[in-house]
Design an enzyme around this catalytic site. Structure first.
Site, PDB file in Angstrom:
ATOM      1  N   ASP A 142       1.467  16.432  29.621  1.00  0.00           N
ATOM      2  CA  ASP A 142       1.567  16.080  28.204  1.00  0.00           C
ATOM      3  C   ASP A 142       0.248  15.587  27.620  1.00  0.00           C
ATOM      4  OD1 ASP A 142       4.026  16.874  27.390  1.00  0.00           O
ATOM      5  OD2 ASP A 142       4.805  14.877  26.973  1.00  0.00           O
ATOM      6  N   ASP A 480      17.461  11.403  30.544  1.00  0.00           N
ATOM      7  CA  ASP A 480      18.169  11.886  31.725  1.00  0.00           C
ATOM      8  C   ASP A 480      19.644  11.497  31.688  1.00  0.00           C
ATOM      9  OD1 ASP A 480      17.529   9.223  31.936  1.00  0.00           O
ATOM     10  OD2 ASP A 480      16.352   9.401  33.762  1.00  0.00           O
TER      11      ASP A 480
END
Length: 763
Positions: A142, A480
């Site tokens: 990223d 998640d």
């Protein structure tokens, strides 16, 4: 592939005997209810401040009782899954029949997450015991950093030696930093041939580490090792504002890399005016890019600091993915998080051993283990929003898009998955009846780069269902848990894989500020799950989330809310002592047996849980202490963050936790195991509680010496609070990073003095 019915089972579901602990937990519930009944009966006889103190205590204890009931639900019928990977050859006659697997590794910052950690994770994956033609490794960076790309390029060269070495000698641990830290491999008991290879490979790894270290320090001459076009591209990169980049570092089958799987580097496009959704956004980009490049029917993702510890973990996961009569029972397979190099007795309470042993197994006995963000194998079609084919409309959904020439159906696909023609082809393949075979195979990875760049653009998800009904779900810093909840709500179940040795090992934060920051992020994210549009409370009514699974999810999503009753209960003893009132029965009364028995039995219950998995009493106390610290600091601020978000005053932010680079030295090495402090507001509430309770004990001791024992129960509670925050007491007298900053002490002192003054005034 052989019929499942004609071969022995690949897995076995084993019930964990918990009769004694279940009976113990019911006894504690009965005591809690009895004590609450006693308080309700006593309240009408009280007046003034004592009435309000008892009422506040009753409110807190009602919360604790409800939480205990949730805990009983989550822990009631735990299960384990035993896998039999040696039986897989009976199911898959050859390596060609094994399903392909796409592996995702995510990293966000080359300084917070040192590249040496990333490449050890990648090297451990490349060396797994699985056909190299059947898996690909995608690394999402990223930061789009030249340091990370360069390190991976150098690691790919080393992999050409490392992977064959591991497979030739059946190396048990295939992360090089861990393997070479054990010098027993170089003992004289091994053959001269092996020792010669070992020394050669170790020398190459040390050279790799040196080059990576030079890159991090800024002294690397990249032009000596990188292609000019790559160097020119990365030199123009501005962090947070750059185009997408997809580079094939290794393609299996190319000259010199026959024994190494695909390795692809991805930096998704970032623009300052577009939200990037942190790790969830990176994962969704990985799903799309891998879809147009390799399109494996199964995916596995790991954090950059979590290496493969069991080289046969892919086969262990396949035992569960193919081991049930119904696909529905294994929408995803989660390996528990286990940590290497854990500090002795877990001083920061973040190794989660008891949590996975109790609640983790309890989840497995319901609709399945939650998705914990790393060490997880997913069915790609489940991630794409397909319902289990066993459900009434599941099979129809899988065949709905088989006719790719139907323009209307393709338009519907575009509205869901985006406009990339190549990606839509891959989706149709995955949603087909035999999608697990991975029949969509491009001629070469190079031929897919244009489509890969397209689906990695930041605007690709506009007007699609990515982040909602497709891919990982947006809206929480714990994407998640939220994404696993979505899969359970669709009717999928999950399985927990706990092989020996553990499949993956990671590193836990090893200092105070990092531990609290991580706990704050978790508390914030899971509360966002509870109050968001995918809340388990809504899913149990409108979707296919099972009732008990819903309440199991609530057990963890209310962590931040727990901070309020914990904070009140930690403050009550001090206020009662300072005002001369009580919130507990007098020790001279028989009713005092209620709180005394609850205090003793609750601690005994938790000690037994630690004893069952052979943990020390010291570790139990460290975890109890850190639970109090987390609850009154990290979880409290997590609650504030979510409230501000709901009021549209701010947005929650995903904070990357610094990782240990396997070579800590100096101050960093000294900090391991010792609570360090900074000027963060996270340290303000615990310091205030400590000072307040110290003041209360100072006021109460003269009462005891004079023979007045009316508030001895409150004195014991206040002493327990002080003991729980004892690391902060050390911080009051220590200096430097081991001492509390004067600004924190001053602020806490002012707040505590104000509370003492108010208590004296109303007394």
């Amino acid at each position: 592939m052989a019929s499942q019915n004609s071969s022995p089972p690949l897995q076995q579901r084993l019930k964990v005997d918990r009769k004694f602990m279940n009976a113990f937990s019911l006894l504690l519930l009965l005591l809690l209810l009895s004590f609450m009944s006693y308080r309700l009966a006593t309240l009408p006889t009280l007046e003034g401040l004592e009435y309000w103190f008892w009422a506040l205590a009753l409110a807190c204890e009602t919360c604790f009782t409800w939480l205990w009931l949730l805990s009983i639900n989550g822990n009631w019928n735990p299960v384990l899954f035993k896998t039999y990977p040696e039986r897989l050859p009976l199911r898959f006659k050859s390596e060609l029949e094994l399903p392909a697997i796409d592996v995702f590794v995510t990293t966000a910052d080359p300084f917070m997450e040192p590249p040496i950690i990333v490449i050890n994770t990648v090297l451990s994956i490349l060396a797994v015991d699985y056909p190299t033609s059947k898996f690909a490794v995608y690394v999402s960076d990223d930061a789009c950093s030249i340091i990370t790309f360069y390190s991976l390029s150098m690691a790919s060269e080393f992999a050409r030696t490392w992977v064959p070495f591991c497979k030739k000698h059946n190396v048990s641990v295939r992360a090089p930093f861990m393997y070479f830290s054990d010098n027993t491999a170089a003992s004289d008991s091994f053959s001269p041939e092996f020792l010669s290879e070992w020394k050669m490979v170790k020398s190459q790894y040390e050279e790799l580490c040196r080059r990576v270290s030079e890159a991090v320090s800024g002294s690397c001459k990249y032009h000596q090792y990188m292609r000019s076009e790559d160097l020119a591209f990365f030199s123009r990169i501005e962090r947070g504002d750059h185009p997408s980049v997809v580079k094939v570092i290794v393609e299996n089958g190319e000259k010199g890399s026959e024994g190494v799987g695909h390795l692809i580097y991805i930096g998704r496009e970032k623009r300052r005016k577009h939200r990037h959704h942190f790790k969830a956004g990176a994962m969704n980009t990985l799903f799309r890019v891998s879809g147009v490049m390799t399109n494996a029917p199964f995916t596995m993702n790991v954090d950059c600091d979590m290496f493969v510890n069991n080289p046969r973990c892919f086969y262990e996961a396949l035992c569960l993915l193919f081991g049930f009569e119904s696909e529905r029972d294994a929408g995803f397979v989660q390996f528990p998080q286990v940590f290497y190099g854990g500090l002795k007795d877990d001083p920061f309470g973040n190794q989660l051993k008891v949590l996975y042993h109790t609640l983790g197994r309890g989840f497995a006995g319901l609709q399945g283990m939650l998705y914990s963000g790393t060490g997880c194998f997913h069915r790609r079609k489940a991630i794409y929003g397909a319902q289990p084919p066993e459900l009434p409309n599941g099979k129809g959904q899988l065949t709905k898009y088989m006719n790719g020439s139907d323009e209307a159906k393709m338009e519907e696909l575009e509205s869901i998955f985006g406009h990339s023609e190549e990606f839509l082809k891959s989706v149709v393949c995955i949603l087909s009846e035999d999608g697990y075979l991975g029949s969509y195979n491009p001629v070469s990875l190079a031929s897919t780069l244009e489509a890969a760049h397209e689906v990695a653009r930041c605007t690709y998800e506009n007007h699609t269902q990515w982040g909602d009904k497709v891919g990982l779900v947006y809206g929480s810093t714990t994407e998640d848990v939220l994404s696993g909840l979505r899969l359970h709500s669709m009717g999928w179940k999950s399985a927990s894989c706990t092989p020996e040795p553990p499949g993956f090992l990671g590193c836990a934060p090893s200092s105070g500020p990092e531990s609290l920051t991580q706990s704050k992020r978790w508390a914030t994210g899971i509360l966002e799950v509870l109050v968001g549009s995918h809340s388990p409370l809504l899913a149990v009514v409108t979707k296919k989330l099972q009732f008990r699974q819903c309440w199991a999810y609530i057990t963890i999503t209310v962590w931040a809310l727990c901070s309020l009753p914990e904070l009140c209960y930690a403050t009550l003893p001090a206020i009662c002592i300072l005002t001369g009132r009580s919130f507990l029965p007098k020790v001279t009364q028989s009713d005092a047996l209620f709180p005394i028995s609850l205090f003793i039995l609750f601690n005994l219950y938790s000690i037994i849980e630690y004893w069952q998995i052979k943990l020390s009493l010291r570790e139990w106390w460290n975890n109890q202490r850190m639970a109090r610290i987390n609850c009154t600091s990290a979880w409290l601020f997590g609650l504030f963050d979510v409230i501000l978000k709901l009021l549209h005053l701010s947005e929650t932010v995903f904070v990357v936790t610094p990782k240990d680079d396997h070579g800590s030295s100096g101050d960093e090495a000294k900090d391991r195991g010792r609570l360090t402090f900074d000027s963060s507001l996270l340290f303000l509430p615990p310091t205030t509680l400590l000072l307040l309770n110290l003041a209360a004990l100072g006021a109460g001791i003269p009462m005891l010496t004079s023979g007045d024992i009316s508030l001895v129960g409150e004195m014991v509670c206040s002493a327990w609070v002080v003991a729980s925050f004892f690391p902060f007491a050390k911080g009051l007298v220590r200096k430097g990073r081991y001492g509390l900053p004067w600004s924190t002490i001053f602020k806490s002192g002012v707040i505590a003095s104000f509370i003492v003054h108010v208590c004296r005034y109303i007394a």
